[in-house]
Structures are given as C-alpha cells and as structure tokens.
Scaffold this motif. Structure first.
Motif, mmCIF file in Angstrom:
data_model
loop_
_atom_site.group_PDB
_atom_site.id
_atom_site.type_symbol
_atom_site.label_atom_id
_atom_site.label_comp_id
_atom_site.label_asym_id
_atom_site.label_seq_id
_atom_site.Cartn_x
_atom_site.Cartn_y
_atom_site.Cartn_z
ATOM 1 N N GLY A 1 2.754 -25.837 -8.284
ATOM 2 C CA GLY A 1 2.936 -25.386 -6.895
ATOM 3 C C GLY A 1 4.125 -24.472 -6.768
ATOM 4 N N GLY A 2 4.505 -24.182 -5.534
ATOM 5 C CA GLY A 2 5.643 -23.305 -5.323
ATOM 6 C C GLY A 2 6.027 -23.213 -3.867
ATOM 7 N N VAL A 3 7.012 -22.368 -3.597
ATOM 8 C CA VAL A 3 7.502 -22.143 -2.248
ATOM 9 C C VAL A 3 7.959 -20.690 -2.147
ATOM 10 C CG1 VAL A 3 9.846 -22.923 -2.800
ATOM 11 C CG2 VAL A 3 9.069 -22.986 -0.450
ATOM 12 N N ALA A 4 7.689 -20.069 -1.007
ATOM 13 C CA ALA A 4 8.179 -18.715 -0.733
ATOM 14 C C ALA A 4 9.226 -18.825 0.366
ATOM 15 C CB ALA A 4 7.038 -17.814 -0.281
ATOM 16 N N LEU A 5 10.322 -18.109 0.220
ATOM 17 C CA LEU A 5 11.439 -18.224 1.148
ATOM 18 C C LEU A 5 11.730 -16.893 1.828
ATOM 19 C CD1 LEU A 5 13.882 -19.991 -1.324
ATOM 20 C CD2 LEU A 5 12.398 -21.089 0.334
ATOM 21 N N ASN A 6 11.969 -16.940 3.110
ATOM 22 C CA ASN A 6 12.523 -15.804 3.843
ATOM 23 C C ASN A 6 13.836 -16.292 4.432
ATOM 24 O OD1 ASN A 6 10.576 -13.781 3.506
ATOM 25 N ND2 ASN A 6 9.256 -14.764 5.005
ATOM 26 N N LEU A 7 14.921 -15.912 3.813
ATOM 27 C CA LEU A 7 16.237 -16.397 4.211
ATOM 28 C C LEU A 7 16.899 -15.433 5.186
ATOM 29 C CD1 LEU A 7 17.399 -17.415 0.653
ATOM 30 C CD2 LEU A 7 16.452 -18.898 2.409
ATOM 31 N N THR A 8 17.727 -15.973 6.056
ATOM 32 C CA THR A 8 18.507 -15.108 6.927
ATOM 33 C C THR A 8 19.574 -14.408 6.089
ATOM 34 O OG1 THR A 8 19.999 -16.934 7.450
ATOM 35 C CG2 THR A 8 18.170 -16.550 8.958
ATOM 36 N N VAL A 9 19.879 -13.206 6.434
ATOM 37 C CA VAL A 9 20.874 -12.421 5.703
ATOM 38 C C VAL A 9 22.115 -12.337 6.568
ATOM 39 C CG1 VAL A 9 21.369 -10.159 4.709
ATOM 40 C CG2 VAL A 9 19.066 -11.111 4.555
ATOM 41 N N PRO A 10 23.291 -12.566 6.057
ATOM 42 C CA PRO A 10 23.576 -12.972 4.682
ATOM 43 C C PRO A 10 23.511 -14.485 4.519
ATOM 44 C CG PRO A 10 25.632 -12.575 5.804
ATOM 45 C CD PRO A 10 24.526 -12.283 6.799
ATOM 46 N N TRP A 11 23.256 -14.923 3.303
ATOM 47 C CA TRP A 11 23.309 -16.330 2.914
ATOM 48 C C TRP A 11 24.604 -16.465 2.148
ATOM 49 C CZ3 TRP A 11 19.795 -19.551 -0.738
ATOM 50 C CH2 TRP A 11 19.542 -20.786 -0.169
#
Length: 70
Positions: free
Chosen positions: A31-41
């Motif tokens: 399995g897996g996960v896709a991430l959309n992170l807020t910038v900046p982290w």
C-alpha cells in the motif's frame, strides 16, 4: 510513500536523523500514501536533512519534491 513489502509497516518522517517526528503513517502491505503538505513544513533546526524511517524489514519507496528558502 509506498510499501513494496507483503507486510504492514509504520513510517515516520523526521526533520533530522534521529530528530523530531513530524508525521507517522501506517502503510498496508503493498500500500501507500500520497501527501500534499502545507508549505513550508519547518524543521526544528535549519539546513538539516529530512529522514524517513520505517519499522520492519520491507522496502519503502519515497518520492519527494522540495522547495528551498521560502
């Protein structure tokens, strides 16, 4: 982040080697996960490496795009 093994694994994202854990993901077998992170982290300390650490003996694949100096 994808798990290429036939067993589950836990992946932690750290802001340095042995640094602060910023996120934890439980990945199913294959399995897996896709991430959309807020910038900046933000990191605890600047100019450090990001680290992905897993439990288990399988293979975890990581693809990352980084933005510098925001």
């Amino acid at each position: 982040i994808t798990n290429a093994a036939n067993q589950t694994t836990i992946v932690s994202v750290r802001d340095a080697t042995a640094g602060t854990v910023r996120a934890v993901f439980n990945l199913a077998a294959n399995g897996g996960v896709a991430l959309n992170l807020t910038v900046p982290w933000k990191q605890t300390a600047v100019n450090n490496n990001w680290t992905v650490q897993q439990t288990g003996a399988g293979t975890v694949n990581v693809f990352a795009i980084a933005v510098q100096n925001i």
